[in-house]
Each structure stands twice: as C-alpha cells, then as structure tokens.
Design a protein around this motif. Structure first.
Motif, PDB file in Angstrom:
ATOM      1  N   TYR A   1      -2.022   5.671  11.620  1.00  0.00           N
ATOM      2  CA  TYR A   1      -1.029   4.711  12.111  1.00  0.00           C
ATOM      3  C   TYR A   1       0.394   5.142  11.816  1.00  0.00           C
ATOM      4  O   TYR A   1       1.329   4.738  12.532  1.00  0.00           O
ATOM      5  CB  TYR A   1      -1.307   3.289  11.596  1.00  0.00           C
ATOM      6  N   TYR A   2       0.570   5.984  10.783  1.00  0.00           N
ATOM      7  CA  TYR A   2       1.934   6.455  10.510  1.00  0.00           C
ATOM      8  C   TYR A   2       2.432   7.353  11.630  1.00  0.00           C
ATOM      9  O   TYR A   2       3.640   7.402  11.900  1.00  0.00           O
ATOM     10  CB  TYR A   2       1.994   7.183   9.167  1.00  0.00           C
TER      11      TYR A   2
ATOM     12  N   TYR B   1      -4.987   5.923  -0.801  1.00  0.00           N
ATOM     13  CA  TYR B   1      -5.494   6.585   0.419  1.00  0.00           C
ATOM     14  C   TYR B   1      -6.185   7.910   0.076  1.00  0.00           C
ATOM     15  O   TYR B   1      -7.250   8.218   0.604  1.00  0.00           O
ATOM     16  CB  TYR B   1      -4.348   6.877   1.392  1.00  0.00           C
TER      17      TYR B   1
ATOM     18  N   HIS C   1       2.073  -4.502   4.120  1.00  0.00           N
ATOM     19  CA  HIS C   1       3.533  -4.544   3.985  1.00  0.00           C
ATOM     20  C   HIS C   1       4.226  -4.291   5.319  1.00  0.00           C
ATOM     21  O   HIS C   1       5.296  -3.714   5.370  1.00  0.00           O
ATOM     22  CB  HIS C   1       3.963  -3.479   2.980  1.00  0.00           C
ATOM     23  N   TYR C   2       3.596  -4.688   6.397  1.00  0.00           N
ATOM     24  CA  TYR C   2       4.087  -4.253   7.703  1.00  0.00           C
ATOM     25  C   TYR C   2       4.887  -5.346   8.421  1.00  0.00           C
ATOM     26  O   TYR C   2       4.568  -6.527   8.325  1.00  0.00           O
ATOM     27  CB  TYR C   2       2.908  -3.826   8.576  1.00  0.00           C
TER      28      TYR C   2
ATOM     29  N   CYS D   1       0.820  -1.200   0.000  1.00  0.00           N
ATOM     30  CA  CYS D   1       0.000   0.000   0.000  1.00  0.00           C
ATOM     31  C   CYS D   1       0.853   1.247   0.000  1.00  0.00           C
ATOM     32  O   CYS D   1       0.403   2.325   0.292  1.00  0.00           O
ATOM     33  CB  CYS D   1      -0.982  -0.003   1.154  1.00  0.00           C
ATOM     34  N   THR D   2       2.116   1.107  -0.351  1.00  0.00           N
ATOM     35  CA  THR D   2       2.984   2.280  -0.359  1.00  0.00           C
ATOM     36  C   THR D   2       3.421   2.582  -1.781  1.00  0.00           C
ATOM     37  O   THR D   2       4.594   2.733  -2.054  1.00  0.00           O
ATOM     38  CB  THR D   2       4.217   2.034   0.516  1.00  0.00           C
TER      39      THR D   2
END
Ligand code: FE2
Length: 373
Positions: A254-255, A198, A67-68, A24-25
């Motif tokens: 969350y960032y 997003y 992707h965490y 998602c980045t």
C-alpha cells in the motif's frame, strides 16, 4: 464524558512520547508525510478530546494502531450516517494491548483495531476480546479473514513484497524472497529496521513455512546483502531505490500506492520509478498480513462496536479504504483502484495468523542475532 477525561490524561502522556504513538509506523519519526505523521495524530486527538457534545446514537470508543487519513474520513462519515460518536485513541499495538490489560473491566474501549494478524491473536489469547458475530459481517467478510471464534474481523490485507528499480532491475531478474540473499544482490537490498512489526511478521511467516533454521539463514543472507544499515520507514526504502542507494527493497504494497498518488511531486516520481513484484509465486506465496478489529471483552457499547465493524466491512467503506489507502479489501464486492488491479492476481501465503503472534518473539530474537539493525 469519563472517556474524554481519560483521553485527556492519555494525551498528556502522549505529548511526552509523540514518536511512540504513531501507530504502525514505529520508526517513522523522521517521516514528514501526513499519512504517517505522528504530530498530525496528536492534533487530531486533542481535537476529539475537546469535543464534548453528546450525540444521540451514543458512542463507540476505539483503540487503534491504524494511522491513516482514509480512516479518519470513514469515521466521520460513520458518525454522520449513524449519529454514533467515534472516539479515537491511537497508539502502537503493543501499547494498546498493555493498556487494555491494565484497565481490565474499567476500560472504556469498545474496539481494538490493529494492522497485524499476530497482534490480533495475541489480544484474543490474552482474553481481551469477545465474540463479535453478526450476520451482516458473516456475509461481508469471508471466513478466512475472520477469527475462528469471531473475536476479530479482518478489515483489509496488505502484501509485503519486493519493490524494485524499474531502471536497473527487470521483473524477470526477481523470483523469491530467498533469491534476495544470493550474491547477485550483494550491496543492493534495502529494508527498514527490525523493530518494525512488518519485518518481524515477515520473518515469523518464514519460521512457520520453512522452519527456524531456514528463516535465520534468510535473515542472515539479507543482512549480508544490505545496501546500507536499515533506516527509515517503508516509503524511505523506495526513495532510497530512486536515490540509487539500492536496487530492491522489502516493503508493503500500500505504500507504493500512497507514493504513486501522493500530493508531493517527488514522492509521485518515486511511485512511478519503482515496481512491485510478488515473490514466491511458484512456492509458498507472497507474505500477506491482515488489519482487523475486535470488540473488547468489557465493551460498554457492544452494539455500536459491531455496527462500526459492519460499516467498515460494507462494500462502500471497503472500496474507500482500498481507493484511499491502497490496501486490498476483504469484502469481495468492493472495487479496487486501477493500480491494484494493474498488479494482477497473486498467490498469497497460506498461514494461520495466530501462528504469526506465537512466532513473533523468536523472529525478533533471530533479527537481533543476525545483526539486522
Ligand atoms: Fe503502515
């Protein structure tokens, strides 16, 4: 075994397009942080592809746009506790959907996981998912966080909010997303590029709630107030606030947690200097998006896939996701970290996630029309 071979061929393609596989980045190629690093992801995939040992509990094959680091740890725990081998293919949501369509019945995927309610519904509409009902899941995940036919199950939520400089902005100066388009914020608003799902979903939510015309006026107003041309990922917007480039930024909650708790001293400073504001609390609420998982239509390991969703939505994994990745849990019994508690309760938007997907195309067009780079 067959899956491993396929995985290897995907890796060959993946190496050619490393930037395109960062989950998602989408636009985070410039980011070196391990939580968003696509190179790390590649290495992880190579390792899991080489790992050929058979496990007694069988396997579960996952196509994921998450992707965490937190997810990797949870996957490992699941493997240890259940004996079910977890095989991961990471990619951008759109790429994974395309791949599921292309592979059809022969797909090895058992689960599709992504970070956007609109995309989850697109997968459902394309007939790529199936009912994954389970009594355990029903108990763990409230109905509002599940697809009406249980074709996908929510795993966590995240709000897209206003981040602000604690030095230069008082929370009392902030109110709504619309307020960011007024002259008061001229040259002070930061946001990442419009290619980010997003931002597309944020604008899609405004189309749903306020209509197309108002949504377009909002996007225009934001472009007019940009502090600089959109650039970087969500975290880079918070960093730009601290660098004095702008005073407010549109970013996911969350960032802020990841920054405040980073191993990197500079990022930690950014986390401390930037505040989180939930807009539209007297009206439509803050934009809340959902990350979720759906069992694929042609899953060959459906029982394992459901077990995996049950595991991810249980109190323990939910608490871990929230503690390590600062997302809001969907299971009410899960514990949230202090930072999230400190933000307090907030009013989220009340929208049907299926409509996010339906309005994505128009949202993307509007972003292009108004010149949001
Ligand atoms: Fe993300």
């Amino acid at each position: 075994m067959k899956f491993k071979k396929r995985l290897m061929s995907v890796l060959m393609i993946g190496v050619l397009s490393i930037g395109g596989l960062a989950g998602c980045t989408t636009n985070d190629a410039s980011n070196s942080n391990k939580n968003e690093g696509s190179i790390d992801t590649e290495e992880t995939k190579v390792e899991s592809a080489k790992d050929d040992k058979k496990v007694e509990g069988g396997e579960v094959n996952i196509y994921t746009a998450r992707h965490y680091d937190a997810d990797k740890l949870i996957n490992e725990k699941f493997e240890k506790e259940t004996g079910i081998k977890v095989n991961i293919v990471e990619g951008k949501a759109e790429e994974l959907i395309e791949r599921l369509e292309r592979e059809g019945e022969s797909s090895e995927a058992d689960l599709f996981i992504t970070v956007d309610g609109g995309v989850l519904n697109t997968a459902k509409e394309k007939d790529l998912l199936q009912d994954s009902s389970s009594e355990i899941i029903d108990k763990q995940v409230p109905e509002k966080y599940r697809d009406s036919d249980n074709n996908w199950i929510g795993l966590s939520t995240r709000a897209r909010v206003i981040a602000y400089s604690k030095d230069r902005v008082k929370p009392e100066d902030l109110s709504t997303y619309d307020d960011l388009t007024t002259d008061k914020w001229k040259g002070k608003v930061l946001a990442r590029p419009s290619s980010s799902l997003y931002n597309q979903s944020l604008l899609a939510s405004f189309i749903i709630l306020d209509g197309e015309e108002k949504a377009k006026a909002w996007a225009e107003g934001i472009v007019k107030n940009f502090a600089r041309e959109p650039n970087g990922n969500d975290r880079d917007q918070a960093k730009a606030i601290v660098a004095g480039e702008g005073d407010v930024a549109i970013m996911n909650t969350y960032y802020m947690g990841l920054l405040a708790n980073s191993d990197d001293a500079e990022e930690m400073k950014v986390g401390e200097a930037v505040g989180v504001f939930f807009p539209n609390q007297d009206s439509t609420g803050a934009h809340l998006n959902i990350s979720g998982a759906g069992v694929t239509k042609y899953s060959k390991n459906k029982d394992n896939a459901i077990k995996f969703i049950e595991y991810l939505t249980a109190k323990e994994a939910q608490t871990e996701i929230s503690n390590a990745n600062y997302e809001f849990p969907v299971n009410n019994e899960a514990e949230m970290p202090e930072l999230l508690k400190s933000w307090g309760e907030f009013k989220p938007q009340d929208i049907d996630y299926s409509k996010l997907g339906e309005n994505n195309k128009r949202a993307t067009e509007i972003l292009n029309e108004v010149g949001w780079k």
